[in-house]
Design a protein around this motif. Structure first.
Motif, mmCIF file in Angstrom:
data_model
loop_
_atom_site.group_PDB
_atom_site.id
_atom_site.type_symbol
_atom_site.label_atom_id
_atom_site.label_comp_id
_atom_site.label_asym_id
_atom_site.label_seq_id
_atom_site.Cartn_x
_atom_site.Cartn_y
_atom_site.Cartn_z
ATOM 1 N N LYS A 72 0.874 -1.167 0.000
ATOM 2 C CA LYS A 72 0.000 0.000 0.000
ATOM 3 C C LYS A 72 0.913 1.218 0.000
ATOM 4 N N PHE A 73 0.620 2.237 -0.789
ATOM 5 C CA PHE A 73 1.420 3.451 -0.694
ATOM 6 C C PHE A 73 0.576 4.699 -0.844
ATOM 7 N N GLY A 74 1.109 5.811 -0.363
ATOM 8 C CA GLY A 74 0.365 7.071 -0.350
ATOM 9 C C GLY A 74 -0.212 7.295 1.026
ATOM 10 N N LYS A 75 0.313 8.285 1.739
ATOM 11 C CA LYS A 75 -0.153 8.528 3.111
ATOM 12 C C LYS A 75 -1.572 9.113 3.106
ATOM 13 N N ARG A 76 -1.866 9.931 2.085
ATOM 14 C CA ARG A 76 -3.193 10.550 2.021
ATOM 15 C C ARG A 76 -4.009 9.865 0.933
ATOM 16 N N ASN A 77 -5.275 10.245 0.858
ATOM 17 C CA ASN A 77 -6.096 9.730 -0.239
ATOM 18 C C ASN A 77 -5.648 10.366 -1.551
ATOM 19 N N PRO A 78 -5.664 9.698 -2.706
ATOM 20 C CA PRO A 78 -6.000 8.285 -2.785
ATOM 21 C C PRO A 78 -4.785 7.396 -2.511
ATOM 22 N N GLU A 79 -4.988 6.432 -1.682
ATOM 23 C CA GLU A 79 -3.936 5.436 -1.493
ATOM 24 C C GLU A 79 -3.964 4.470 -2.678
ATOM 25 N N HIS A 80 -2.863 3.800 -2.882
ATOM 26 C CA HIS A 80 -2.792 2.822 -3.965
ATOM 27 C C HIS A 80 -2.318 1.478 -3.437
ATOM 28 N N LEU A 81 -2.674 0.435 -4.157
ATOM 29 C CA LEU A 81 -2.101 -0.883 -3.900
ATOM 30 C C LEU A 81 -1.263 -1.274 -5.106
ATOM 31 N N ILE A 82 -0.146 -1.919 -4.837
ATOM 32 C CA ILE A 82 0.707 -2.427 -5.914
ATOM 33 C C ILE A 82 0.915 -3.918 -5.708
ATOM 34 N N LYS A 83 0.673 -4.674 -6.770
ATOM 35 C CA LYS A 83 0.882 -6.126 -6.721
ATOM 36 C C LYS A 83 2.002 -6.499 -7.691
ATOM 37 N N LEU A 84 2.948 -7.282 -7.207
ATOM 38 C CA LEU A 84 4.056 -7.734 -8.064
ATOM 39 C C LEU A 84 3.611 -8.875 -8.970
ATOM 40 N N ARG A 85 4.131 -8.896 -10.155
ATOM 41 C CA ARG A 85 3.902 -10.056 -11.028
ATOM 42 C C ARG A 85 4.526 -11.288 -10.356
ATOM 43 N N PRO A 86 3.853 -12.437 -10.395
ATOM 44 C CA PRO A 86 4.432 -13.629 -9.764
ATOM 45 C C PRO A 86 5.835 -13.932 -10.305
ATOM 46 N N PHE A 87 6.695 -14.371 -9.414
ATOM 47 C CA PHE A 87 8.092 -14.759 -9.716
ATOM 48 C C PHE A 87 8.959 -13.573 -10.152
ATOM 49 N N LEU A 88 8.528 -12.373 -9.850
ATOM 50 C CA LEU A 88 9.291 -11.205 -10.302
ATOM 51 C C LEU A 88 10.716 -11.197 -9.738
ATOM 52 N N HIS A 89 10.855 -11.457 -8.449
ATOM 53 C CA HIS A 89 12.198 -11.403 -7.863
ATOM 54 C C HIS A 89 13.123 -12.455 -8.481
ATOM 55 N N GLU A 90 12.580 -13.649 -8.697
ATOM 56 C CA GLU A 90 13.390 -14.709 -9.312
ATOM 57 C C GLU A 90 13.804 -14.296 -10.730
ATOM 58 N N PHE A 91 12.857 -13.708 -11.451
ATOM 59 C CA PHE A 91 13.148 -13.280 -12.817
ATOM 60 C C PHE A 91 14.251 -12.227 -12.841
ATOM 61 N N LEU A 92 14.138 -11.209 -11.977
ATOM 62 C CA LEU A 92 15.138 -10.133 -11.962
ATOM 63 C C LEU A 92 16.517 -10.675 -11.590
ATOM 64 N N LYS A 93 16.539 -11.585 -10.636
ATOM 65 C CA LYS A 93 17.815 -12.155 -10.197
ATOM 66 C C LYS A 93 18.513 -12.884 -11.343
ATOM 67 N N GLU A 94 17.748 -13.683 -12.089
ATOM 68 C CA GLU A 94 18.344 -14.439 -13.198
ATOM 69 C C GLU A 94 18.673 -13.530 -14.382
ATOM 70 N N ALA A 95 17.766 -12.623 -14.707
ATOM 71 C CA ALA A 95 17.986 -11.736 -15.860
ATOM 72 C C ALA A 95 19.189 -10.823 -15.615
ATOM 73 N N ASN A 96 19.414 -10.472 -14.354
ATOM 74 C CA ASN A 96 20.527 -9.572 -14.016
ATOM 75 C C ASN A 96 21.892 -10.190 -14.355
ATOM 76 N N LYS A 97 21.943 -11.518 -14.433
ATOM 77 C CA LYS A 97 23.202 -12.194 -14.778
ATOM 78 C C LYS A 97 23.525 -12.023 -16.267
ATOM 79 N N LEU A 98 22.484 -11.793 -17.057
ATOM 80 C CA LEU A 98 22.652 -11.766 -18.513
ATOM 81 C C LEU A 98 22.555 -10.371 -19.117
ATOM 82 N N PHE A 99 21.856 -9.481 -18.411
ATOM 83 C CA PHE A 99 21.539 -8.178 -18.996
ATOM 84 C C PHE A 99 21.894 -7.033 -18.053
ATOM 85 N N THR A 100 22.199 -5.879 -18.647
ATOM 86 C CA THR A 100 22.170 -4.616 -17.910
ATOM 87 C C THR A 100 20.746 -4.107 -18.040
#
Ligand SMILES: [Mg+2]
Length: 186
Positions: A72-100
């Motif tokens: 959840k972010f935003g101290k005042r209205n409107p607050e927002h919710l952010i949902k990560l795409r599934p497996f995002l952290h795993e994807f970034l970790k692996e992609a970081n080995k191959l790409f800038t």
């Protein structure tokens, strides 16, 4: 490694395979990392103003404090919710080995920094390689803002129309939608 991550990385490598074979690259150039330009909304995350949640989704406001893939972010209205795409952290970790890696979003600089404070708090993956709407031409994205040989760049975005000049570099990803309400996003 999950099959999703494997499949994603294979798709990325497949997209770059032709580029590495280009005879214009000498051996030293071939050893250099490739570049990956990632969109945020509907590619890495889905966000929504809390006011747009359906009644059945309102329980997510409370869950956001205890889940690692929902914030959840935003101290005042409107607050927002952010949902990560599934497996995002795993994807970034692996992609970081191959790409800038770069983030390129039509969202604001403040919004991008907020999302990145969660998905890349130590700036391990993106550093300061973040392009937002303040720097981008209106209604389109361009690789002219990326300091890299464009032949070595792969773009992953859920919108192809915002990349009119760079279709050969684009891997269009299925739009990630978690919340029911539809917002215009690029
Ligand atoms: Mg998008």
């Amino acid at each position: 490694m999950s099959s999703f991550i494997k499949q994603s990385l294979f798709s990325l490598l497949d997209k770059t395979k032709g580029r590495n074979k280009l005879s214009c690259f000498n051996n030293q150039e071939k050893k250099k990392k490739l570049y990956l330009v990632l969109d945020l909304d509907h590619t890495l995350v889905h966000y929504i103003p809390v006011s747009k949640l359906s009644d059945k989704e309102k329980y997510l406001i409370e869950e956001a404090d205890s889940r690692v893939d929902l914030w959840k972010f935003g101290k005042r209205n409107p607050e927002h919710l952010i949902k990560l795409r599934p497996f995002l952290h795993e994807f970034l970790k692996e992609a970081n080995k191959l790409f800038t890696m770069y983030v390129y979003t039509m969202g604001s600089y403040g919004y991008a920094q907020y999302v990145l404070s969660f998905i890349d708090p130590d700036k391990r993956y993106f550093g300061h390689r973040v392009i937002t709407r303040e720097k981008s031409p209106p209604h389109k994205k361009t690789l002219d803002l990326i300091s890299a040989d464009q032949r070595r760049v792969v773009i992953v975005d859920d919108h192809s129309s915002v990349w009119p000049q760079h279709k050969p570099n684009l891997l269009k990803i299925a739009n990630y939608t978690y919340f029911r309400y539809e917002m215009m996003n690029y």
